[in-house]
Design a protein around this motif. Structure first.
Motif, mmCIF file in Angstrom:
data_model
loop_
_atom_site.group_PDB
_atom_site.id
_atom_site.type_symbol
_atom_site.label_atom_id
_atom_site.label_comp_id
_atom_site.label_asym_id
_atom_site.label_seq_id
_atom_site.Cartn_x
_atom_site.Cartn_y
_atom_site.Cartn_z
ATOM 1 N N ALA A 217 0.809 -1.212 0.000
ATOM 2 C CA ALA A 217 0.000 0.000 0.000
ATOM 3 C C ALA A 217 0.849 1.272 0.000
ATOM 4 O O ALA A 217 0.574 2.220 -0.757
ATOM 5 C CB ALA A 217 -0.948 0.009 1.197
ATOM 6 N N ASP A 218 1.878 1.316 0.824
ATOM 7 C CA ASP A 218 2.715 2.521 0.886
ATOM 8 C C ASP A 218 3.420 2.780 -0.438
ATOM 9 O O ASP A 218 3.545 3.921 -0.884
ATOM 10 C CB ASP A 218 3.747 2.392 2.009
ATOM 11 N N SER A 219 3.891 1.733 -1.081
ATOM 12 C CA SER A 219 4.561 1.887 -2.375
ATOM 13 C C SER A 219 3.580 2.371 -3.446
ATOM 14 O O SER A 219 3.908 3.212 -4.286
ATOM 15 C CB SER A 219 5.194 0.559 -2.808
ATOM 16 N N ILE A 220 2.371 1.829 -3.402
ATOM 17 C CA ILE A 220 1.346 2.254 -4.354
ATOM 18 C C ILE A 220 1.071 3.740 -4.200
ATOM 19 O O ILE A 220 0.936 4.478 -5.194
ATOM 20 C CB ILE A 220 0.050 1.437 -4.159
ATOM 21 N N TYR A 221 1.018 4.195 -2.963
ATOM 22 C CA TYR A 221 0.760 5.618 -2.721
ATOM 23 C C TYR A 221 1.843 6.496 -3.352
ATOM 24 O O TYR A 221 1.550 7.534 -3.934
ATOM 25 C CB TYR A 221 0.681 5.899 -1.225
ATOM 26 N N VAL A 222 3.102 6.058 -3.245
ATOM 27 C CA VAL A 222 4.202 6.832 -3.819
ATOM 28 C C VAL A 222 4.012 6.978 -5.330
ATOM 29 O O VAL A 222 4.173 8.070 -5.894
ATOM 30 C CB VAL A 222 5.555 6.162 -3.509
ATOM 31 N N TYR A 223 3.651 5.894 -5.998
ATOM 32 C CA TYR A 223 3.476 5.952 -7.451
ATOM 33 C C TYR A 223 2.220 6.722 -7.848
ATOM 34 O O TYR A 223 2.166 7.337 -8.907
ATOM 35 C CB TYR A 223 3.443 4.538 -8.027
ATOM 36 N N LEU A 224 1.216 6.705 -6.985
ATOM 37 C CA LEU A 224 0.035 7.530 -7.239
ATOM 38 C C LEU A 224 0.395 9.011 -7.238
ATOM 39 O O LEU A 224 -0.179 9.811 -7.980
ATOM 40 C CB LEU A 224 -1.037 7.265 -6.180
ATOM 41 N N GLY A 225 1.372 9.365 -6.401
ATOM 42 C CA GLY A 225 1.820 10.757 -6.368
ATOM 43 C C GLY A 225 2.392 11.191 -7.703
ATOM 44 O O GLY A 225 2.213 12.343 -8.131
ATOM 45 N N ALA A 226 3.070 10.283 -8.396
ATOM 46 C CA ALA A 226 3.623 10.614 -9.716
ATOM 47 C C ALA A 226 2.510 10.859 -10.715
ATOM 48 O O ALA A 226 2.598 11.755 -11.560
ATOM 49 C CB ALA A 226 4.527 9.486 -10.195
ATOM 50 N N ILE A 227 1.420 10.078 -10.598
ATOM 51 C CA ILE A 227 0.274 10.291 -11.485
ATOM 52 C C ILE A 227 -0.361 11.646 -11.206
ATOM 53 O O ILE A 227 -0.900 12.300 -12.095
ATOM 54 C CB ILE A 227 -0.760 9.162 -11.297
ATOM 55 N N GLY A 228 -0.258 12.097 -9.959
ATOM 56 C CA GLY A 228 -0.839 13.399 -9.603
ATOM 57 C C GLY A 228 -0.194 14.562 -10.338
ATOM 58 O O GLY A 228 -0.735 15.673 -10.352
ATOM 59 N N ASP A 229 0.973 14.318 -10.959
ATOM 60 C CA ASP A 229 1.644 15.368 -11.730
ATOM 61 C C ASP A 229 1.109 15.459 -13.148
ATOM 62 O O ASP A 229 1.730 16.076 -14.012
ATOM 63 C CB ASP A 229 3.163 15.099 -11.787
ATOM 64 N N ASP A 230 -0.041 14.876 -13.395
ATOM 65 C CA ASP A 230 -0.614 14.878 -14.746
ATOM 66 C C ASP A 230 -0.860 16.291 -15.261
ATOM 67 O O ASP A 230 -0.925 16.510 -16.471
ATOM 68 C CB ASP A 230 -1.938 14.096 -14.746
ATOM 69 N N ASN A 231 -1.002 17.259 -14.359
ATOM 70 C CA ASN A 231 -1.231 18.636 -14.817
ATOM 71 C C ASN A 231 -0.060 19.143 -15.653
ATOM 72 O O ASN A 231 -0.203 20.086 -16.440
ATOM 73 C CB ASN A 231 -1.464 19.568 -13.619
ATOM 74 N N LEU A 232 1.100 18.490 -15.513
ATOM 75 C CA LEU A 232 2.253 18.876 -16.333
ATOM 76 C C LEU A 232 2.075 18.423 -17.777
ATOM 77 O O LEU A 232 2.827 18.843 -18.655
ATOM 78 C CB LEU A 232 3.538 18.276 -15.759
ATOM 79 N N LEU A 233 1.071 17.587 -18.018
ATOM 80 C CA LEU A 233 0.811 17.097 -19.368
ATOM 81 C C LEU A 233 -0.159 17.987 -20.135
ATOM 82 O O LEU A 233 -0.432 17.727 -21.298
ATOM 83 C CB LEU A 233 0.230 15.673 -19.319
ATOM 84 N N ILE A 234 -0.681 19.005 -19.477
ATOM 85 C CA ILE A 234 -1.625 19.887 -20.158
ATOM 86 C C ILE A 234 -0.878 20.674 -21.224
ATOM 87 O O ILE A 234 -0.038 21.524 -20.921
ATOM 88 C CB ILE A 234 -2.314 20.845 -19.168
ATOM 89 N N PHE A 235 -1.172 20.378 -22.472
ATOM 90 C CA PHE A 235 -0.475 21.007 -23.592
ATOM 91 C C PHE A 235 -1.347 22.111 -24.184
ATOM 92 O O PHE A 235 -2.491 21.876 -24.567
ATOM 93 C CB PHE A 235 -0.135 19.975 -24.659
ATOM 94 N N LYS A 236 -0.802 23.317 -24.238
ATOM 95 C CA LYS A 236 -1.498 24.454 -24.817
ATOM 96 C C LYS A 236 -0.724 24.917 -26.056
ATOM 97 O O LYS A 236 0.358 25.497 -25.927
ATOM 98 C CB LYS A 236 -1.605 25.603 -23.806
ATOM 99 N N PRO A 237 -1.245 24.655 -27.243
ATOM 100 C CA PRO A 237 -0.510 25.029 -28.454
ATOM 101 C C PRO A 237 -0.458 26.536 -28.653
ATOM 102 O O PRO A 237 -1.337 27.272 -28.186
ATOM 103 C CB PRO A 237 -1.321 24.363 -29.576
ATOM 104 N N GLU A 238 0.582 26.976 -29.325
ATOM 105 C CA GLU A 238 0.708 28.375 -29.731
ATOM 106 C C GLU A 238 -0.119 28.555 -31.001
ATOM 107 O O GLU A 238 0.328 28.240 -32.102
ATOM 108 C CB GLU A 238 2.176 28.715 -29.996
ATOM 109 N N ASP A 239 -1.345 29.035 -30.847
ATOM 110 C CA ASP A 239 -2.255 29.068 -31.992
ATOM 111 C C ASP A 239 -2.627 30.472 -32.453
ATOM 112 O O ASP A 239 -3.525 30.636 -33.292
ATOM 113 C CB ASP A 239 -3.528 28.295 -31.659
ATOM 114 N N TYR A 240 -1.944 31.508 -31.938
ATOM 115 C CA TYR A 240 -2.342 32.873 -32.275
ATOM 116 C C TYR A 240 -2.214 33.141 -33.770
ATOM 117 O O TYR A 240 -3.137 33.680 -34.399
ATOM 118 C CB TYR A 240 -1.509 33.886 -31.491
#
Length: 222
Positions: free
Chosen positions: A88-111
């Motif tokens: 369980a403790d190890s699973i929690y650590v890896y869940l924390g890495a998934i929590g960084d998904d906001n770094l995957l938000i890609f915003k193209p330069e579309d102007y």
């Protein structure tokens, strides 16, 4: 009447008409030349702007793809560890890495592209393949945005339910059994499927960008 007509110098009149027609033709030709020259300058400027935007997009996509690979590593570890309460403790650590998904938000330069679309100046890009590939690229961006929105609206709440199954004071999981449920495994599986599709779209967009940059470089003046 005949005497009047005979007194008209038809040769001179014809020359006058030809001079007028020639003058009008030259004026139209000069105007078209100026307009074409101005359009060519605008096309070059738009191509340079598009290239700058696409280069920035390629950097952002490279980063997001790399980060997605890291998250997939965490997902694989979670799927291997799930099923035993002692993990369980190890699973929690890896869940924390998934929590960084906001770094995957890609915003193209579309102007630049949006401006060209709204003003109708997209037609200044004379190469059909560039216009077509740009349209396909931004269609891919739209699909990527839809998949990202879906992940954040419908999947992240479920993930955070498991992420907050942790007592920060004692630094232990609250309910070890929570990670043994089929709901947890299904949540991870669905999230993994969504992330896989987003990564595929990002890779597809990156390939299109590289092709576009090559085509644009060929059209830009030295």
């Amino acid at each position: 009447m005949r005497r009047f007509l005979s007194n008209i110098h038809w040769g001179d009149k014809l020359i006058d008409i030809l001079v007028v027609v020639l003058g009008i033709t030259i004026a139209f030709a000069l105007n078209n030349w100026r307009e074409n020259r101005q359009n060519a300058k605008l096309e070059q400027q738009y191509l340079r702007n598009l290239k700058e935007d696409l280069v920035k997009d390629s950097v952002g996509l490279d980063y997001s793809i790399s980060h997605a690979d890291e998250i997939f590593f965490s997902i694989e570890r979670i799927q291997r560890l799930a099923g035993q309460s002692s993990n369980a403790d190890s699973i929690y650590v890896y869940l924390g890495a998934i929590g960084d998904d906001n770094l995957l938000i890609f915003k193209p330069e579309d102007y630049s592209y949006s401006t060209m679309q709204q003003t109708g100046n997209i037609t200044l890009i004379e190469t059909d393949s560039i216009r077509r590939n740009l349209s396909q690229l931004y269609d891919t961006y739209e699909l990527l945005e839809m998949q990202t929105d879906f992940a954040f609206k419908y999947q992240f709440d479920r993930l955070f339910t498991y992420y907050y199954n942790y007592d920060f004071q004692s630094q232990t999981t609250v309910d070890d059994q929570m990670y043994l449920t089929s709901n947890f495994r299904n949540t991870i599986r669905f999230y993994s499927s969504n992330l896989k599709e987003r990564r595929r779209l990002m890779r597809e967009a990156l390939l299109k960008i590289r092709s576009l940059l090559h085509s644009i470089d060929q059209e830009l003046d030295e």
